[in-house]
Design a protein around this motif. Structure first.
Motif, PDB file in Angstrom:
ATOM      1  N   VAL A 165       0.865  -1.178   0.000  1.00  0.00           N
ATOM      2  CA  VAL A 165       0.000   0.000   0.000  1.00  0.00           C
ATOM      3  C   VAL A 165       0.902   1.229   0.000  1.00  0.00           C
ATOM      4  O   VAL A 165       1.760   1.383   0.874  1.00  0.00           O
ATOM      5  CB  VAL A 165      -0.936   0.027   1.228  1.00  0.00           C
ATOM      6  N   VAL A 166       0.715   2.080  -1.005  1.00  0.00           N
ATOM      7  CA  VAL A 166       1.495   3.308  -1.149  1.00  0.00           C
ATOM      8  C   VAL A 166       0.530   4.479  -1.039  1.00  0.00           C
ATOM      9  O   VAL A 166      -0.563   4.451  -1.618  1.00  0.00           O
ATOM     10  CB  VAL A 166       2.231   3.337  -2.514  1.00  0.00           C
ATOM     11  N   ILE A 167       0.937   5.502  -0.291  1.00  0.00           N
ATOM     12  CA  ILE A 167       0.092   6.689  -0.120  1.00  0.00           C
ATOM     13  C   ILE A 167       0.873   7.944  -0.508  1.00  0.00           C
ATOM     14  O   ILE A 167       2.103   7.944  -0.529  1.00  0.00           O
ATOM     15  CB  ILE A 167      -0.410   6.836   1.341  1.00  0.00           C
ATOM     16  N   LYS A 168       0.127   8.980  -0.800  1.00  0.00           N
ATOM     17  CA  LYS A 168       0.719  10.296  -1.031  1.00  0.00           C
ATOM     18  C   LYS A 168       0.034  11.260  -0.079  1.00  0.00           C
ATOM     19  O   LYS A 168      -1.183  11.442  -0.130  1.00  0.00           O
ATOM     20  CB  LYS A 168       0.519  10.738  -2.476  1.00  0.00           C
ATOM     21  N   LYS A 169       0.836  11.835   0.801  1.00  0.00           N
ATOM     22  CA  LYS A 169       0.308  12.747   1.812  1.00  0.00           C
ATOM     23  C   LYS A 169       1.215  13.973   1.856  1.00  0.00           C
ATOM     24  O   LYS A 169       2.433  13.820   1.968  1.00  0.00           O
ATOM     25  CB  LYS A 169       0.275  12.046   3.171  1.00  0.00           C
ATOM     26  N   ASP A 170       0.638  15.141   1.761  1.00  0.00           N
ATOM     27  CA  ASP A 170       1.415  16.381   1.737  1.00  0.00           C
ATOM     28  C   ASP A 170       2.501  16.322   0.664  1.00  0.00           C
ATOM     29  O   ASP A 170       3.644  16.722   0.885  1.00  0.00           O
ATOM     30  CB  ASP A 170       2.031  16.669   3.115  1.00  0.00           C
ATOM     31  N   ASN A 171       2.143  15.783  -0.485  1.00  0.00           N
ATOM     32  CA  ASN A 171       3.021  15.640  -1.648  1.00  0.00           C
ATOM     33  C   ASN A 171       4.241  14.754  -1.401  1.00  0.00           C
ATOM     34  O   ASN A 171       5.214  14.820  -2.136  1.00  0.00           O
ATOM     35  CB  ASN A 171       3.439  17.006  -2.206  1.00  0.00           C
ATOM     36  N   LYS A 172       4.201  13.912  -0.383  1.00  0.00           N
ATOM     37  CA  LYS A 172       5.266  12.934  -0.134  1.00  0.00           C
ATOM     38  C   LYS A 172       4.688  11.538  -0.349  1.00  0.00           C
ATOM     39  O   LYS A 172       3.654  11.198   0.214  1.00  0.00           O
ATOM     40  CB  LYS A 172       5.817  13.060   1.278  1.00  0.00           C
ATOM     41  N   VAL A 173       5.393  10.742  -1.155  1.00  0.00           N
ATOM     42  CA  VAL A 173       4.957   9.381  -1.466  1.00  0.00           C
ATOM     43  C   VAL A 173       5.662   8.435  -0.503  1.00  0.00           C
ATOM     44  O   VAL A 173       6.881   8.480  -0.356  1.00  0.00           O
ATOM     45  CB  VAL A 173       5.276   9.028  -2.933  1.00  0.00           C
ATOM     46  N   GLU A 174       4.869   7.573   0.156  1.00  0.00           N
ATOM     47  CA  GLU A 174       5.399   6.673   1.173  1.00  0.00           C
ATOM     48  C   GLU A 174       4.740   5.298   1.081  1.00  0.00           C
ATOM     49  O   GLU A 174       3.597   5.172   0.659  1.00  0.00           O
ATOM     50  CB  GLU A 174       5.127   7.223   2.575  1.00  0.00           C
ATOM     51  N   ILE A 175       5.476   4.312   1.547  1.00  0.00           N
ATOM     52  CA  ILE A 175       4.928   2.958   1.654  1.00  0.00           C
ATOM     53  C   ILE A 175       4.274   2.843   3.026  1.00  0.00           C
ATOM     54  O   ILE A 175       4.918   3.082   4.045  1.00  0.00           O
ATOM     55  CB  ILE A 175       6.029   1.898   1.468  1.00  0.00           C
ATOM     56  N   LEU A 176       2.996   2.495   3.042  1.00  0.00           N
ATOM     57  CA  LEU A 176       2.238   2.393   4.289  1.00  0.00           C
ATOM     58  C   LEU A 176       2.269   0.982   4.867  1.00  0.00           C
ATOM     59  O   LEU A 176       2.364   0.803   6.073  1.00  0.00           O
ATOM     60  CB  LEU A 176       0.792   2.834   4.054  1.00  0.00           C
TER      61      LEU A 176
END
Length: 146
Positions: free
Chosen positions: A121-132
């Motif tokens: 699961v990958v998310i984008k929050k506050d224009n930062k892409v991260e693996i959740l």
């Protein structure tokens, strides 16, 4: 009227988050894999969400800190690894990714030769892409259900 105009200007000037793209998803997973391949803890750490969790094959949970520590552990040796068969499903700023991960090496003296299907699961929050989160399951030739 002036106050309304100020509100409109304020909201229109705020930085809008761009939508998550398939390129961003593959880039963050590749950076994660390269971190593991090169024992680069900072690279692994930089792509994981603060609330990242790994669901183990045996049904347990592996914390973010444990994943980062293992990536740099001297007793974790990757001789070969590859990731293929990317299938990415985007929903707003979240992606569900299916990949195939193959790796050979040893961990704390025990050799492994893995062929796994991974759900990431990958998310984008506050224009930062991260693996959740991530969960990998061994691919077996004698399948029980599917």
């Amino acid at each position: 009227m002036f106050f309304l105009l100020l509100i409109i200007i304020f909201y229109s000037c705020q930085q809008q988050q761009s939508a998550l793209t398939t390129e961003e998803v593959t880039d963050v997973i590749n950076k994660f894999d390269n971190g593991w391949r090169n024992k680069d803890l900072q690279a692994v750490d930089s792509v994981l969400s603060p609330s990242y969790i790994y669901f183990t094959q045996s049904g347990g949970l592996f914390s973010r800190d444990s994943v980062v520590a293992t990536a740099g552990e001297a007793t974790y040796v990757l001789q070969d690894m590859s990731r293929s068969e990317f299938s990415i499903s985007l929903n707003d700023n979240t992606a569900i990714v299916s990949t195939r991960w193959k790796g050979k090496g040893s961990y704390r003296g025990t050799p492994f030769d893995e062929d796994q299907r991974c759900s990431i699961v990958v998310i984008k929050k506050d224009n930062k892409v991260e693996i959740l989160s991530e969960h990998c399951t061994p691919i077996k030739s004698n399948r029980v259900f599917h």
